[in-house]
Design a protein around this motif. Structure first.
Motif, short mmCIF file in Angstrom:
data_model
loop_
_atom_site.label_atom_id
_atom_site.label_comp_id
_atom_site.label_asym_id
_atom_site.label_seq_id
_atom_site.Cartn_x
_atom_site.Cartn_y
_atom_site.Cartn_z
N ILE A 256 0.83 -1.21 0.00
CA ILE A 256 0.00 0.00 0.00
C ILE A 256 0.87 1.26 0.00
CG2 ILE A 256 -0.23 0.15 2.53
CD1 ILE A 256 -3.19 0.95 2.00
N GLN A 257 2.04 1.18 0.66
CA GLN A 257 2.97 2.31 0.65
C GLN A 257 3.62 2.46 -0.73
OE1 GLN A 257 5.28 0.72 4.02
NE2 GLN A 257 4.81 2.59 5.14
N ILE A 258 3.93 1.33 -1.35
CA ILE A 258 4.52 1.38 -2.69
C ILE A 258 3.56 2.04 -3.67
CG2 ILE A 258 5.31 -0.01 -4.64
CD1 ILE A 258 6.46 -2.00 -2.65
N PHE A 259 2.30 1.67 -3.62
CA PHE A 259 1.32 2.26 -4.53
C PHE A 259 1.26 3.78 -4.36
CE2 PHE A 259 -0.86 -2.06 -4.18
CZ PHE A 259 -0.32 -2.50 -5.39
N GLU A 260 1.37 4.23 -3.11
CA GLU A 260 1.33 5.67 -2.86
C GLU A 260 2.57 6.36 -3.41
OE1 GLU A 260 -0.72 9.00 -1.64
OE2 GLU A 260 -1.39 6.90 -1.60
N VAL B 81 8.81 6.50 -7.17
CA VAL B 81 9.38 5.20 -7.48
C VAL B 81 9.33 5.00 -8.99
CG1 VAL B 81 8.98 2.71 -7.33
CG2 VAL B 81 8.90 4.10 -5.27
N ASP B 82 10.42 4.50 -9.56
CA ASP B 82 10.46 4.29 -11.01
C ASP B 82 9.90 2.94 -11.41
OD1 ASP B 82 11.94 6.76 -11.89
OD2 ASP B 82 13.39 5.97 -10.44
N LEU B 83 10.27 1.88 -10.67
CA LEU B 83 9.76 0.54 -10.91
C LEU B 83 9.50 -0.11 -9.56
CD1 LEU B 83 12.28 -0.73 -13.63
CD2 LEU B 83 9.88 -0.15 -14.03
N ALA B 84 8.49 -0.98 -9.50
CA ALA B 84 8.20 -1.66 -8.24
C ALA B 84 7.63 -3.04 -8.50
CB ALA B 84 7.21 -0.84 -7.41
N LEU B 85 7.95 -3.96 -7.59
CA LEU B 85 7.41 -5.32 -7.64
C LEU B 85 6.43 -5.45 -6.48
CD1 LEU B 85 7.45 -8.18 -8.84
CD2 LEU B 85 9.32 -8.72 -7.26
N ASP C 127 2.98 -8.12 -9.88
CA ASP C 127 3.13 -7.21 -11.03
C ASP C 127 4.36 -6.34 -10.85
OD1 ASP C 127 0.68 -8.13 -11.99
OD2 ASP C 127 -0.44 -6.45 -11.12
N ILE C 128 4.91 -5.90 -11.97
CA ILE C 128 5.86 -4.79 -11.95
C ILE C 128 5.08 -3.56 -12.36
CG2 ILE C 128 7.94 -3.79 -12.97
CD1 ILE C 128 8.92 -6.64 -13.48
N ILE C 129 5.15 -2.52 -11.54
CA ILE C 129 4.38 -1.32 -11.82
C ILE C 129 5.30 -0.10 -11.93
CG2 ILE C 129 2.38 -2.29 -10.62
CD1 ILE C 129 2.90 -0.34 -8.32
N TRP C 130 4.79 0.95 -12.59
CA TRP C 130 5.52 2.21 -12.69
C TRP C 130 4.49 3.32 -12.88
CZ3 TRP C 130 5.51 -1.72 -16.23
CH2 TRP C 130 5.01 -1.45 -17.50
N PRO C 131 4.86 4.57 -12.65
CA PRO C 131 3.88 5.66 -12.68
C PRO C 131 3.13 5.77 -14.00
CG PRO C 131 5.91 6.41 -11.65
CD PRO C 131 6.19 5.05 -12.22
N LYS C 132 1.88 6.13 -13.91
CA LYS C 132 1.04 6.33 -15.09
C LYS C 132 1.63 7.43 -15.97
CE LYS C 132 -3.05 5.27 -16.98
NZ LYS C 132 -3.47 3.89 -17.28
#
Length: 295
Positions: free
Chosen positions: A131-135, A142-146, A265-270
């Protein structure tokens, strides 16, 4: 500024013991090596080699300057390599976040690869609750996150689904469950459970927290330490390609007839356009997770 080719000729000739050997080592003509060293001597106003004998001998002045020459050459080569990487689009800095409930062991080789391939890049590694990573991703920190997959698509990040990571029931080798052939729901409910504190802010807490006696631990390492000193049992992510952590065993309760896993998932900013290198790192990380999913 001294030409790095001149320094390379001097250092290689000193190492190889002759101008001809240095020429072969560097793929140059002997006359080029000799000319480079003579030019360096003129620039420095110092005699680096005594040429009276059959083979040139490094002078005392040359020996005194040898280490400094190597440092200067190394610095020049790092500078040139760094400039080339930046010119090719390498980020100067990158922030990568991992779900704190995952072990980092499976990703060590990948991190080492980043260091070797992109030595100038400053990498910031974070381990946070999902939840902190999503924020952080939402705020472009954050550039990339797992992270574990969200149940619905988000409006603030892009993602690539990369595979499932196995979760198993675990306890210490000293725990009563270690030697118990059958473990019922009642056994789980009446024995202390070690739960990831990230579950407190997750809808999964009612599913994962099975015991009324709980310890909450922040992050995989803290949770693992609690298990190792026999605080209780836990449901943890497991790297099936590696041995279990020291002092830890897994078990299967009576109700658990299947393997348990979570989609990641690997996520990054919209709307963030990933550089070519960020795309490479994303794909490499995805491969690591995919390999874990196959074990």
């Amino acid at each position: 500024m001294i030409n790095s080719e001149l320094l390379k000729s001097f250092i290689t000739a000193a190492d190889m013991g002759s101008f001809s050997a240095a020429a072969r080592q560097l793929g140059r003509q002997q006359s080029t090596i000799s000319s480079n060293i003579a030019k360096l001597e003129d620039d420095l106003n110092v005699v680096l080699f005594d040429r009276k004998g059959k083979y040139p001998q490094v002078t005392e002045a040359g020996l005194a300057l040898y280490d400094s020459a190597k440092l200067a050459l190394d610095s020049a080569e790092r500078f040139e390599n760094s400039a080339a990487l930046i010119s090719a689009g390498s980020p100067v800095s990158l922030t990568i976040a991992f779900d704190e409930d995952l072990p980092l062991t499976p990703f060590k080789d990948w991190l080492q690869h980043i260091h070797k391939q992109y030595p100038i890049m400053q990498l910031k590694l974070l381990r946070k609750a999902s939840i902190q990573i999503f924020e952080l991703v939402k705020n472009n920190q954050v550039d990339l996150a797992l992270t574990p997959s969200l149940e619905s698509n988000s409006s603030f990040y892009e993602f690539t689904a990369v595979g499932h990571i196995c979760y198993m029931f675990a306890c210490s080798k000293q725990h009563p469950f270690r030697h118990k052939r059958q473990i019922s729901n009642d056994d789980l409910a009446t024995s202390t459970q070690v739960v990831a504190s990230s579950m407190l802010e997750s809808q999964l807490v009612q599913t994962v927290a099975m015991s009324s006696h709980r310890w909450y631990c922040e992050g995989y390492d803290t949770l693992l330490a609690a298990l190792q000193v026999n605080i209780g049992w836990a449901f943890i992510a497991v790297d099936q390609s590696a041995p279990l952590p020291e002092g830890i065993v897994t078990f299967k309760p009576d109700f658990s007839a299947t393997h348990h896993s979570a989609q990641y998932d690997i996520i990054w900013p919209k709307n963030k356009v990933l550089s070519e290198i960020e795309c490479q790192l994303r794909d490499q990380l995805a491969t690591v997770v995919a390999n874990l999913s196959r074990h």
